[in-house]
Design an enzyme around this catalytic site. Structure first.
Site, mmCIF file in Angstrom:
data_model
loop_
_atom_site.group_PDB
_atom_site.id
_atom_site.type_symbol
_atom_site.label_atom_id
_atom_site.label_comp_id
_atom_site.label_asym_id
_atom_site.label_seq_id
_atom_site.Cartn_x
_atom_site.Cartn_y
_atom_site.Cartn_z
ATOM 1 N N ASN A 129 0.828 -1.214 0.000
ATOM 2 C CA ASN A 129 0.000 0.000 0.000
ATOM 3 C C ASN A 129 0.856 1.255 0.000
ATOM 4 O O ASN A 129 0.474 2.282 -0.544
ATOM 5 C CB ASN A 129 -0.888 0.003 1.239
ATOM 6 C CG ASN A 129 -2.024 -0.982 1.107
ATOM 7 O OD1 ASN A 129 -2.976 -0.734 0.401
ATOM 8 N ND2 ASN A 129 -1.900 -2.120 1.765
ATOM 9 N N HIS A 158 11.125 0.375 4.605
ATOM 10 C CA HIS A 158 10.791 1.101 3.368
ATOM 11 C C HIS A 158 11.818 2.192 3.151
ATOM 12 O O HIS A 158 12.018 3.038 4.028
ATOM 13 C CB HIS A 158 9.410 1.749 3.474
ATOM 14 C CG HIS A 158 8.303 0.785 3.720
ATOM 15 N ND1 HIS A 158 7.928 -0.171 2.810
ATOM 16 C CD2 HIS A 158 7.489 0.620 4.793
ATOM 17 C CE1 HIS A 158 6.920 -0.876 3.302
ATOM 18 N NE2 HIS A 158 6.646 -0.425 4.502
#
Ligand SMILES: NC(=O)c1ccc[n+]([C@@H]2O[C@H](COP(=O)([O-])OP(=O)(O)OC[C@H]3O[C@@H](n4cnc5c(N)ncnc54)[C@H](O)[C@@H]3O)[C@@H](O)[C@H]2O)c1
Length: 274
Positions: free
Chosen positions: A194, A224
């Site tokens: 997402n 990330h």
């Protein structure tokens, strides 16, 4: 006081429901829960010991007339329910943001919300730094890349892994398992990436945002790394997220971000940050 409903009683939905019950979300009352696995909604209602309705069907959920709905379920749920939630006049928060890379759906929901004077909130979720990304849209952006590293456990149920028959169970070393655009990534890993959808919606779009996914059997974190280059210079940020105790694919930060988005949505007065 706003009346709130939650769709999806998994890791994020349950944490939100508990935080709201503890008064951590401000001026809001949780009135109803819906999960396609009814027992999950029922179990949560029992834990909360409050006057909250566990709904057996989505229609039953709509009948409780929440004026703010949080989707914490799946891309399918966004596709199936969002329009009806907005039609009813409720504001909406979407966690399964990958669904919004379907441009037709995104434009339809955006225009419906505008026509009704409603907002659709998309929390930053498992990443920070979107304030910077949004600001760079006013400049020329050359490239945006996202490198996500997760434990193979968090990735093994993705359609891409099954289709390509990638053996993650016996993985001993770090392995790059996917490289493509954000658009391709959310289809290949609908419950995992997402972040790439949110990043591309905030920045240069799903076709130009590039994504790499790495499986690392030695990490217990969801990592990330985002890099942007443009006329403004270079932005690099790295998130080292602990996973949610109930779901290794989900970062705990995603729940915290949704809670804070709800807080901001319900607040008046001073607003800090982009
Ligand atoms: N925006 C972000 O940064 C971010 C970060 C993590 C997770 N997510 C997404 O948020 C969503 C919730 O995450 P989670 O970790 O709580 O997931 P989860 O799997 O723990 O819980 C999801 C729950 O939703 C229910 N559900 C799924 N589809 C449904 C439908 N169509 N109708 C009703 N109920 C349905 C499931 O039965 C399950 O109980 C997922 O789509 C996940 O990919 C977003």
């Amino acid at each position: 006081m706003k009346k709130l409903g939650i769709v999806g009683c998994g890791a994020i939905g349950s944490s939100l429901a508990k935080a709201i019950a503890e008064g951590k979300a401000g001026n809001v009352k949780l009135i109803s829960l819906y999960d396609k696995v009814f027992d999950r909604a029922l179990k949560l209602v029992k834990e909360l010991k409050d006057n909250i309705k566990a709904c057996k069907t989505f229609n039953e959920f709509l009948d409780t007339k929440p004026d703010f709905v949080i989707e914490a379920a799946s891309q399918e749920a966004v596709r199936d329910y969002s329009e009806r939630i907005l039609e009813m006049g409720a504001e909406l928060m979407i966690l399964s943001v990958g669904a919004l890379l379907d441009e037709a759906l995104r434009l339809k929901l955006d225009s419906l919300a505008k026509s009704k004077g409603l907002r659709i909130y998309v929390p930053s979720g498992a990443i920070a730094g979107l304030d910077g990304v949004k600001a760079t849209r006013n400049s020329k952006i050359y490239k945006v890349t996202l490198k996500t590293t997760k434990n193979p456990r968090a990735l093994e149920r993705a359609p891409y892994i099954t289709e390509k028959r990638i053996d993650l169970k016996n993985l001993k070393e770090v392995k790059e398992i996917f490289e493509g655009t954000a658009e391709e990534a959310v289809k290949a890993f609908p419950a995992n990436i997402n972040v790439s959808a949110t990043l591309s919606l905030a920045g240069i779009g799903q076709k130009r945002t590039l994504v790499k996914i790495i499986a690392d059997p030695k990490t217990e974190l969801n990592i990330h790394e985002v890099e942007l280059e443009g006329d403004f210079g270079r932005i690099y940020f790295k998130m080292e997220n602990k996973t949610h105790p109930e779901n290794p694919a989900t970062s705990y930060l995603a729940f915290l971000s949704a809670l804070q988005t709800l807080n901001s949505a319900l607040s008046y007065g001073l607003i800090i940050g982009t």
